[in-house]
Design a protein around this motif. Structure first.
Motif, PDB file in Angstrom:
ATOM      1  N   ILE A 231      40.765  36.786  37.507  1.00  0.00           N
ATOM      2  CA  ILE A 231      39.928  35.585  37.353  1.00  0.00           C
ATOM      3  C   ILE A 231      38.693  35.696  38.244  1.00  0.00           C
ATOM      4  O   ILE A 231      37.568  35.350  37.835  1.00  0.00           O
ATOM      5  CB  ILE A 231      40.744  34.324  37.691  1.00  0.00           C
ATOM      6  CG1 ILE A 231      41.766  34.049  36.587  1.00  0.00           C
ATOM      7  CG2 ILE A 231      39.833  33.119  37.883  1.00  0.00           C
ATOM      8  CD1 ILE A 231      42.676  32.872  36.863  1.00  0.00           C
ATOM      9  N   ASN A 232      38.864  36.192  39.460  1.00  0.00           N
ATOM     10  CA  ASN A 232      37.707  36.390  40.340  1.00  0.00           C
ATOM     11  C   ASN A 232      36.704  37.338  39.705  1.00  0.00           C
ATOM     12  O   ASN A 232      35.484  37.097  39.744  1.00  0.00           O
ATOM     13  CB  ASN A 232      38.168  36.925  41.689  1.00  0.00           C
ATOM     14  CG  ASN A 232      38.910  35.877  42.504  1.00  0.00           C
ATOM     15  OD1 ASN A 232      38.706  34.681  42.316  1.00  0.00           O
ATOM     16  ND2 ASN A 232      39.770  36.323  43.420  1.00  0.00           N
ATOM     17  N   ALA A 233      37.195  38.423  39.110  1.00  0.00           N
ATOM     18  CA  ALA A 233      36.298  39.382  38.463  1.00  0.00           C
ATOM     19  C   ALA A 233      35.588  38.736  37.276  1.00  0.00           C
ATOM     20  O   ALA A 233      34.377  38.933  37.080  1.00  0.00           O
ATOM     21  CB  ALA A 233      37.093  40.614  38.019  1.00  0.00           C
ATOM     22  N   PHE A 234      36.305  37.979  36.440  1.00  0.00           N
ATOM     23  CA  PHE A 234      35.688  37.283  35.308  1.00  0.00           C
ATOM     24  C   PHE A 234      34.569  36.349  35.775  1.00  0.00           C
ATOM     25  O   PHE A 234      33.571  36.153  35.078  1.00  0.00           O
ATOM     26  CB  PHE A 234      36.733  36.463  34.547  1.00  0.00           C
ATOM     27  CG  PHE A 234      37.569  37.267  33.594  1.00  0.00           C
ATOM     28  CD1 PHE A 234      37.008  38.271  32.825  1.00  0.00           C
ATOM     29  CD2 PHE A 234      38.926  37.024  33.456  1.00  0.00           C
ATOM     30  CE1 PHE A 234      37.775  39.011  31.935  1.00  0.00           C
ATOM     31  CE2 PHE A 234      39.703  37.754  32.590  1.00  0.00           C
ATOM     32  CZ  PHE A 234      39.132  38.762  31.825  1.00  0.00           C
ATOM     33  N   ARG A 235      34.717  35.764  36.964  1.00  0.00           N
ATOM     34  CA  ARG A 235      33.735  34.820  37.482  1.00  0.00           C
ATOM     35  C   ARG A 235      32.663  35.513  38.324  1.00  0.00           C
ATOM     36  O   ARG A 235      31.813  34.842  38.921  1.00  0.00           O
ATOM     37  CB  ARG A 235      34.435  33.761  38.322  1.00  0.00           C
ATOM     38  CG  ARG A 235      35.438  32.946  37.529  1.00  0.00           C
ATOM     39  CD  ARG A 235      36.257  32.033  38.410  1.00  0.00           C
ATOM     40  NE  ARG A 235      35.450  31.010  39.060  1.00  0.00           N
ATOM     41  CZ  ARG A 235      35.505  30.715  40.358  1.00  0.00           C
ATOM     42  NH1 ARG A 235      36.345  31.398  41.149  1.00  0.00           N
ATOM     43  NH2 ARG A 235      34.737  29.787  40.883  1.00  0.00           N
ATOM     44  N   GLY A 236      32.713  36.873  38.386  1.00  0.00           N
ATOM     45  CA  GLY A 236      31.699  37.612  39.141  1.00  0.00           C
ATOM     46  C   GLY A 236      31.889  37.537  40.634  1.00  0.00           C
ATOM     47  O   GLY A 236      30.915  37.666  41.386  1.00  0.00           O
ATOM     48  N   LEU A 237      33.121  37.344  41.092  1.00  0.00           N
ATOM     49  CA  LEU A 237      33.403  37.207  42.513  1.00  0.00           C
ATOM     50  C   LEU A 237      34.384  38.279  42.971  1.00  0.00           C
ATOM     51  O   LEU A 237      35.247  38.712  42.206  1.00  0.00           O
ATOM     52  CB  LEU A 237      33.993  35.822  42.816  1.00  0.00           C
ATOM     53  CG  LEU A 237      33.146  34.605  42.464  1.00  0.00           C
ATOM     54  CD1 LEU A 237      33.952  33.328  42.686  1.00  0.00           C
ATOM     55  CD2 LEU A 237      31.864  34.585  43.292  1.00  0.00           C
ATOM     56  N   ARG A 238      34.222  38.678  44.234  1.00  0.00           N
ATOM     57  CA  ARG A 238      35.231  39.521  44.854  1.00  0.00           C
ATOM     58  C   ARG A 238      36.305  38.627  45.482  1.00  0.00           C
ATOM     59  O   ARG A 238      36.093  37.427  45.681  1.00  0.00           O
ATOM     60  CB  ARG A 238      34.611  40.426  45.903  1.00  0.00           C
ATOM     61  CG  ARG A 238      33.622  41.445  45.319  1.00  0.00           C
ATOM     62  CD  ARG A 238      33.133  42.412  46.375  1.00  0.00           C
ATOM     63  NE  ARG A 238      32.203  43.375  45.798  1.00  0.00           N
ATOM     64  CZ  ARG A 238      32.566  44.485  45.157  1.00  0.00           C
ATOM     65  NH1 ARG A 238      33.861  44.766  45.049  1.00  0.00           N
ATOM     66  NH2 ARG A 238      31.672  45.301  44.651  1.00  0.00           N
ATOM     67  N   ASN A 239      37.437  39.220  45.804  1.00  0.00           N
ATOM     68  CA  ASN A 239      38.572  38.430  46.282  1.00  0.00           C
ATOM     69  C   ASN A 239      38.286  37.691  47.585  1.00  0.00           C
ATOM     70  O   ASN A 239      38.904  36.658  47.864  1.00  0.00           O
ATOM     71  CB  ASN A 239      39.802  39.320  46.458  1.00  0.00           C
ATOM     72  CG  ASN A 239      40.371  39.771  45.124  1.00  0.00           C
ATOM     73  OD1 ASN A 239      40.087  39.178  44.090  1.00  0.00           O
ATOM     74  ND2 ASN A 239      41.164  40.836  45.157  1.00  0.00           N
ATOM     75  N   LYS A 240      37.365  38.190  48.382  1.00  0.00           N
ATOM     76  CA  LYS A 240      37.077  37.561  49.673  1.00  0.00           C
ATOM     77  C   LYS A 240      35.859  36.648  49.623  1.00  0.00           C
ATOM     78  O   LYS A 240      35.505  36.026  50.628  1.00  0.00           O
ATOM     79  CB  LYS A 240      36.860  38.631  50.747  1.00  0.00           C
ATOM     80  CG  LYS A 240      38.062  39.541  50.983  1.00  0.00           C
ATOM     81  CD  LYS A 240      39.278  38.746  51.419  1.00  0.00           C
ATOM     82  CE  LYS A 240      40.470  39.656  51.670  1.00  0.00           C
ATOM     83  NZ  LYS A 240      41.686  38.899  52.087  1.00  0.00           N
ATOM     84  N   ASP A 241      35.203  36.551  48.459  1.00  0.00           N
ATOM     85  CA  ASP A 241      34.024  35.698  48.348  1.00  0.00           C
ATOM     86  C   ASP A 241      34.398  34.223  48.429  1.00  0.00           C
ATOM     87  O   ASP A 241      35.523  33.827  48.088  1.00  0.00           O
ATOM     88  CB  ASP A 241      33.292  35.959  47.024  1.00  0.00           C
ATOM     89  CG  ASP A 241      32.611  37.320  47.016  1.00  0.00           C
ATOM     90  OD1 ASP A 241      32.490  37.915  48.115  1.00  0.00           O
ATOM     91  OD2 ASP A 241      32.225  37.777  45.922  1.00  0.00           O
TER      92      ASP A 241
END
Length: 437
Positions: A231-241
């Motif tokens: 889900i983080n990747a789909f939203r353009g985010l890394r896990n620590k963002d």
């Protein structure tokens, strides 16, 4: 001669002493009768109090009433005996009065009259005592009737309780039979069909904050499959963002989490659904328990193996006509593991060409094994074949950010298909809304 008579005549007894003694006995008997009547009334009050007790004391109240009645009868008998004695004393007094009258003594007549008056008072006391005894008997009878009525109510309550118990036992028996039947069907591979009620659908939509102008993606599957990272990747985010979904080695999603797309151009909402295995519910109940029937699209994510939970989600999605995408995550990790099985060691000084050949061979083996495994599982579940998308989080993040990652497998196709699904669904809704105007 007159003098002789005067010397030898016997002296008559003093009527005043006899009369006083009779009157005192009569008054004592009356006082005793009143005390006995008060005692009877006190016993009645005690019986009334005991009558208010519960079913357990109903029998005791009945026995107390019988004892009170017996005591009242005994007391009445005692009072009757006292009255008989009083009457006897009165008769004696009357005899004395008559004897005194025969002596032509006015004083004797007066005392006889007083004795008669005492007799009348004694009679009145006797009558009152008799009335009190009768009242006590009537009260005892009423208490007996009340005790009987209380016993009837207790019996009726017991019968009602027995009937309720019997009904409850029957309901338990039916429920156990239904449970046994359901368990038997599960053992035979037949999963129960559970359809949510309209109220349950409305409640599920409120829970996920469903909106008609948004497209709702749910990422579901077994625990530890990498749902939050995807889900983080789909939203353009890394896990620590900041704003990213929580991730971890163990399952971190214990309740449904809602994440809106940071890009306003895409009206999407992503839902991180708790993984099956972290909840105390059977696999076949996972779909309904998580309210998956309200989402617009469901991504069935798995890491190592395709499970009965995944099959149950796909089966229920077909019932509700919800589009589904089978996705295997962590492809890069699995490919590295296969390379190690093939003899690759990162510490060895292998040529870049050798490393590429090993990677390509491991990649092809992983893709072929994954697709064949999903196909076999679907066939065993009597379900049609369906494409499986093989992805890794890092390449997916690069695709979302419109970069050109090197080691992509199905990331680009998955993202395009998801966006296409959302656009098609939205166009269909817009058309339906236009026809209803």
């Amino acid at each position: 001669m007159g003098g002789f008579i005067s010397r030898d005549r016997p002296k008559a007894p003093s009527p005043s002493l006899v009369d006083i003694k009779a009157r005192q006995d009569a008054e004592a008997a009356a006082a005793q009768a009143r005390k006995d009547a008060e005692a009877a009334r006190a016993q009645i009050a005690e019986l009334i109090k005991s009558n208010q007790e519960s079913q357990q004391k109903a029998t005791e109240a009945q026995q107390a009433a019988l004892q009170a009645a017996a005591a009242s009868q005994a007391q009445a008998h005692a009072e009757m005996m006292a009255m008989v004695q009083a009457e006897r004393a009165a008769n004696e007094a009357r005899s004395l009065a008559e004897a005194a009258a025969r002596t032509s003594s006015e004083e004797a007549k007066q005392r006889a009259a007083e004795a008669e008056e005492a007799r009348k008072r004694t009679a009145a006391v006797q009558e009152q005592a008799q009335k009190d005894a009768q009242a006590a008997q009537e009260q005892a009878r009423k208490l007996q009737e009340a005790a009987n009525e209380e016993k009837k109510k207790a019996t009726a309550a017991q019968e009602a309780a027995n009937a309720s118990k019997k009904m409850a036992e029957e309901e338990v028996r039916v429920a156990n039979a239904a449970k046994a039947e359901a368990e038997l069907k599960l053992k035979e591979g037949i999963q129960p069909v559970v359809t949510p009620t309209p109220a349950e659908v409305s409640a599920a939509k409120r829970k996920v904050q469903y909106r008609e102008d948004l497209f709702h993606f749910a990422v579901a599957g077994v625990a530890g499959g990498g749902k939050s990272s995807l889900i983080n990747a789909f939203r353009g985010l890394r896990n620590k963002d900041t704003g990213s979904a929580a991730t971890g080695v163990t399952e971190t999603t214990l309740a449904m989490a809602r994440y809106a797309s940071p890009n306003a151009e895409y009206p999407y909402v992503w839902y991180d659904v708790p993984g099956a295995g972290t909840l105390k519910i059977p696999d076949w109940q996972y779909f309904n328990a998580q309210g998956l029937y309200v989402y617009d699209c469901i991504i069935v994510l798995f890491d190592n193996r395709f499970t009965m939970t995944d099959i149950a989600i796909l089966t229920n999605c077909r019932r509700f006509k919800i589009p589904t995408y089978i996705v295997r995550s962590k492809a890069d990790q699995h490919i590295r593991n296969i390379m190690k099985d093939m003899g690759y060691d990162s510490d060895d000084d292998e040529s870049e060409d050798q490393k590429k050949r090993l990677y390509q061979a491991a990649r092809e083996q992983f893709i072929q094994q994954t697709r064949q495994s999903v196909k076999d599982n679907l066939e065993n579940a009597n379900m049609p074949n369906q494409r499986v998308y093989i992805v890794s989080n890092e390449p997916m993040l690069g695709v979302v950010k419109e970069k050109r990652p090197k080691k992509v497998i199905d990331e680009i196709e998955l993202l395009n298909d998801l966006i296409g699904e959302a656009q098609t669904r939205r166009a269909r809704r817009d058309a339906e809304a236009a026809t209803t105007k």
